[in-house]
Scaffold this motif. Structure first.
Motif, PDB file in Angstrom:
ATOM      1  N   ASP A  28      49.818  67.397  60.818  1.00 50.68           N
ATOM      2  CA  ASP A  28      49.157  67.728  59.556  1.00 50.68           C
ATOM      3  C   ASP A  28      49.583  66.712  58.489  1.00 50.68           C
ATOM      4  N   ASN A  29      49.341  65.471  58.794  1.00 52.75           N
ATOM      5  CA  ASN A  29      49.777  64.349  57.957  1.00 52.75           C
ATOM      6  C   ASN A  29      48.730  63.263  58.139  1.00 52.75           C
ATOM      7  N   PHE A  30      48.022  62.952  57.068  1.00 51.25           N
ATOM      8  CA  PHE A  30      46.921  61.995  57.178  1.00 51.25           C
ATOM      9  C   PHE A  30      47.408  60.613  57.621  1.00 51.25           C
ATOM     10  N   ALA A  31      48.666  60.296  57.330  1.00 53.50           N
ATOM     11  CA  ALA A  31      49.218  59.001  57.761  1.00 53.50           C
ATOM     12  C   ALA A  31      49.251  58.923  59.287  1.00 53.50           C
ATOM     13  N   VAL A  32      49.300  60.077  59.940  1.00 54.71           N
ATOM     14  CA  VAL A  32      49.253  60.109  61.405  1.00 54.71           C
ATOM     15  C   VAL A  32      47.807  60.281  61.871  1.00 54.71           C
ATOM     16  N   SER A  33      47.156  61.379  61.466  1.00 55.26           N
ATOM     17  CA  SER A  33      45.824  61.684  62.007  1.00 55.26           C
ATOM     18  C   SER A  33      44.774  60.647  61.586  1.00 55.26           C
ATOM     19  N   THR A  67      54.883  65.439  75.981  1.00 55.13           N
ATOM     20  CA  THR A  67      55.561  65.617  74.701  1.00 55.13           C
ATOM     21  C   THR A  67      56.730  64.639  74.684  1.00 55.13           C
ATOM     22  N   ILE A  68      56.875  63.927  73.571  1.00 55.97           N
ATOM     23  CA  ILE A  68      58.023  63.021  73.434  1.00 55.97           C
ATOM     24  C   ILE A  68      59.122  63.784  72.712  1.00 55.97           C
ATOM     25  N   GLU A  69      60.243  63.900  73.371  1.00 63.36           N
ATOM     26  CA  GLU A  69      61.347  64.674  72.796  1.00 63.36           C
ATOM     27  C   GLU A  69      62.546  63.757  72.576  1.00 63.36           C
ATOM     28  N   GLY A  74      64.302  67.473  69.161  1.00 59.19           N
ATOM     29  CA  GLY A  74      63.119  68.210  69.635  1.00 59.19           C
ATOM     30  C   GLY A  74      61.916  67.297  69.698  1.00 59.19           C
ATOM     31  N   LEU A  75      60.727  67.911  69.669  1.00 53.13           N
ATOM     32  CA  LEU A  75      59.475  67.136  69.754  1.00 53.13           C
ATOM     33  C   LEU A  75      59.378  66.153  68.598  1.00 53.13           C
ATOM     34  N   ILE A  76      59.058  64.899  68.927  1.00 53.43           N
ATOM     35  CA  ILE A  76      58.810  63.929  67.845  1.00 53.43           C
ATOM     36  C   ILE A  76      57.433  63.279  67.971  1.00 53.43           C
ATOM     37  N   GLY A  77      56.706  63.545  69.085  1.00 52.48           N
ATOM     38  CA  GLY A  77      55.392  62.930  69.219  1.00 52.48           C
ATOM     39  C   GLY A  77      54.779  63.230  70.571  1.00 52.48           C
ATOM     40  N   HIS A  78      53.749  62.478  70.880  1.00 53.40           N
ATOM     41  CA  HIS A  78      53.032  62.705  72.145  1.00 53.40           C
ATOM     42  C   HIS A  78      52.480  61.371  72.643  1.00 53.40           C
ATOM     43  N   VAL A  79      52.475  61.226  73.961  1.00 55.56           N
ATOM     44  CA  VAL A  79      51.795  60.088  74.584  1.00 55.56           C
ATOM     45  C   VAL A  79      50.996  60.649  75.756  1.00 55.56           C
ATOM     46  N   GLY A  80      49.713  60.269  75.839  1.00 58.14           N
ATOM     47  CA  GLY A  80      48.895  60.883  76.887  1.00 58.14           C
ATOM     48  C   GLY A  80      47.782  59.974  77.372  1.00 58.14           C
ATOM     49  N   PHE A  81      47.219  60.372  78.502  1.00 58.34           N
ATOM     50  CA  PHE A  81      46.124  59.645  79.126  1.00 58.34           C
ATOM     51  C   PHE A  81      44.895  60.532  79.139  1.00 58.34           C
ATOM     52  N   HIS A  82      43.720  59.937  78.937  1.00 61.94           N
ATOM     53  CA  HIS A  82      42.483  60.694  79.103  1.00 61.94           C
ATOM     54  C   HIS A  82      41.402  59.758  79.643  1.00 61.94           C
ATOM     55  N   ALA A  83      40.364  60.391  80.193  1.00 64.61           N
ATOM     56  CA  ALA A  83      39.264  59.603  80.763  1.00 64.61           C
ATOM     57  C   ALA A  83      38.223  59.351  79.690  1.00 64.61           C
ATOM     58  N   ASP A  84      37.782  58.099  79.600  1.00 69.31           N
ATOM     59  CA  ASP A  84      36.705  57.742  78.671  1.00 69.31           C
ATOM     60  C   ASP A  84      35.700  56.901  79.448  1.00 69.31           C
ATOM     61  N   GLU A  86      35.119  53.797  79.560  1.00 68.37           N
ATOM     62  CA  GLU A  86      35.646  52.567  80.138  1.00 68.37           C
ATOM     63  C   GLU A  86      36.687  52.812  81.225  1.00 68.37           C
ATOM     64  N   GLY A  87      37.180  54.037  81.356  1.00 67.40           N
ATOM     65  CA  GLY A  87      38.214  54.345  82.352  1.00 67.40           C
ATOM     66  C   GLY A  87      39.329  55.151  81.706  1.00 67.40           C
ATOM     67  N   THR A  88      40.529  55.010  82.239  1.00 61.54           N
ATOM     68  CA  THR A  88      41.670  55.752  81.685  1.00 61.54           C
ATOM     69  C   THR A  88      42.144  55.098  80.392  1.00 61.54           C
ATOM     70  N   VAL A  89      42.381  55.934  79.406  1.00 62.43           N
ATOM     71  CA  VAL A  89      42.808  55.467  78.085  1.00 62.43           C
ATOM     72  C   VAL A  89      44.166  56.079  77.768  1.00 62.43           C
ATOM     73  N   ILE A  90      45.060  55.272  77.197  1.00 65.71           N
ATOM     74  CA  ILE A  90      46.333  55.818  76.707  1.00 65.71           C
ATOM     75  C   ILE A  90      46.260  55.936  75.184  1.00 65.71           C
ATOM     76  N   GLY A  91      46.763  57.066  74.689  1.00 64.10           N
ATOM     77  CA  GLY A  91      46.842  57.292  73.242  1.00 64.10           C
ATOM     78  C   GLY A  91      48.207  57.868  72.918  1.00 64.10           C
ATOM     79  N   TYR A  92      48.595  57.766  71.651  1.00 61.57           N
ATOM     80  CA  TYR A  92      49.953  58.214  71.297  1.00 61.57           C
ATOM     81  C   TYR A  92      50.084  58.363  69.793  1.00 61.57           C
ATOM     82  N   TRP A  93      51.037  59.166  69.405  1.00 69.49           N
ATOM     83  CA  TRP A  93      51.420  59.266  67.992  1.00 69.49           C
ATOM     84  C   TRP A  93      52.869  59.727  67.913  1.00 69.49           C
ATOM     85  N   LEU A  94      53.459  59.439  66.767  1.00 69.48           N
ATOM     86  CA  LEU A  94      54.842  59.807  66.509  1.00 69.48           C
ATOM     87  C   LEU A  94      54.903  60.412  65.104  1.00 69.48           C
TER      88      LEU A  94
END
Ligand SMILES: CC(C)(COP(=O)(O)OP(=O)(O)OC[C@H]1O[C@@H](n2cnc3c(N)ncnc32)[C@H](O)[C@@H]1OP(=O)(O)O)[C@@H](O)C(=O)NCCC(=O)NCCS
Length: 188
Positions: A28-33, A67-69, A74-84, A86-94
């Protein structure tokens, strides 16, 4: 899959419902989202709970994430893969309090190391909105190259933005991780 990865400073584990409060606090932080394609702003506790309830630990490698711990924190972020398209995509935030300490480079490297070992994928795609220099710097350190530009919706901003598209091939990954100083130990 229910995999836990350990890098030098971080633990990458499956998301769980108890993550909701910290997830909502940091997203809930526009600097991230405002740098992400698919996260709305504002982002409420109910959004975090709904997302976590939809999580299934039995997804295949190209459709899962971690979940990045930070131990002791504790939790500080997330890194994940999804299908798009073009193929598999990696996304992340902290979460913003944890920026600029090399954590995301370390977490993304750990997740990619696992992904290339767990799949036979020849490449992983990613990219950044045109203003996201820190994220592009991470991707270049990991061996991604720019392959073009596109226009992508940023949900938090409610508009289409110019997106720099990137790709990391398995060969470039192997070459990059063989470079001295590029490794982070990862245990499964
Ligand atoms: C982008 C983000 C993941 C970076 O995480 P981080 O842990 O601070 O990143 P790191 O410290 O591992 O690495 C950042 C790199 O970018 C570099 N960098 C930072 N600002 C920069 C700028 N304005 N221009 C060029 N490079 C920059 C840093 O120097 C660092 O590289 P170095 O380690 O070689 O010095 C974090 O800021 C974030 O979550 N932002 C919001 C969400 C987001 O942008 N997600 C990615 C969407 S593509």
């Amino acid at each position: 899959m229910d995999v836990t990865l350990t890098t030098s400073r971080l633990v990458l584990r499956q998301p769980r419902l108890a993550d909701a409060e910290r997830l909502a606090r940091f997203l809930d932080n526009f600097a991230v989202s405002g740098n992400l394609a698919r996260v709305p702003y504002p982002y409420r506790l109910a959004d975090a709970r709904a997302w976590l309830r939809s999580w299934r630990p039995d997804r295949r490698p190209g459709e899962t994430g971690f979940t990045i711990e930070l131990p002791g924190e504790g939790l500080i972020g997330h890194v994940g893969f999804h299908a798009d398209l073009e193929g598999t995509v990696i996304g992340y935030w902290l979460g913003q309090p944890f920026w600029s300490r090399g954590f995301m480079t370390e977490a993304a490297r750990g997740a990619l190391e696992w992904y290339f070992a767990a799949s036979d994928a020849e490449a992983v795609h990613s990219g950044v909105f045109h203003f996201n220099k820190a994220s592009l710097a991470i991707q270049k350190k990991l061996g991604f190259i720019e392959i073009g530009t596109s226009s992508r919706l940023c949900l938090a901003r409610g508009e289409e933005l110019r997106h720099i598209d990137t790709r990391l091939t398995r060969a470039a990954w192997a070459a990059n991780r063989a470079t001295p100083g590029q490794q982070d130990p990862v245990n499964r």
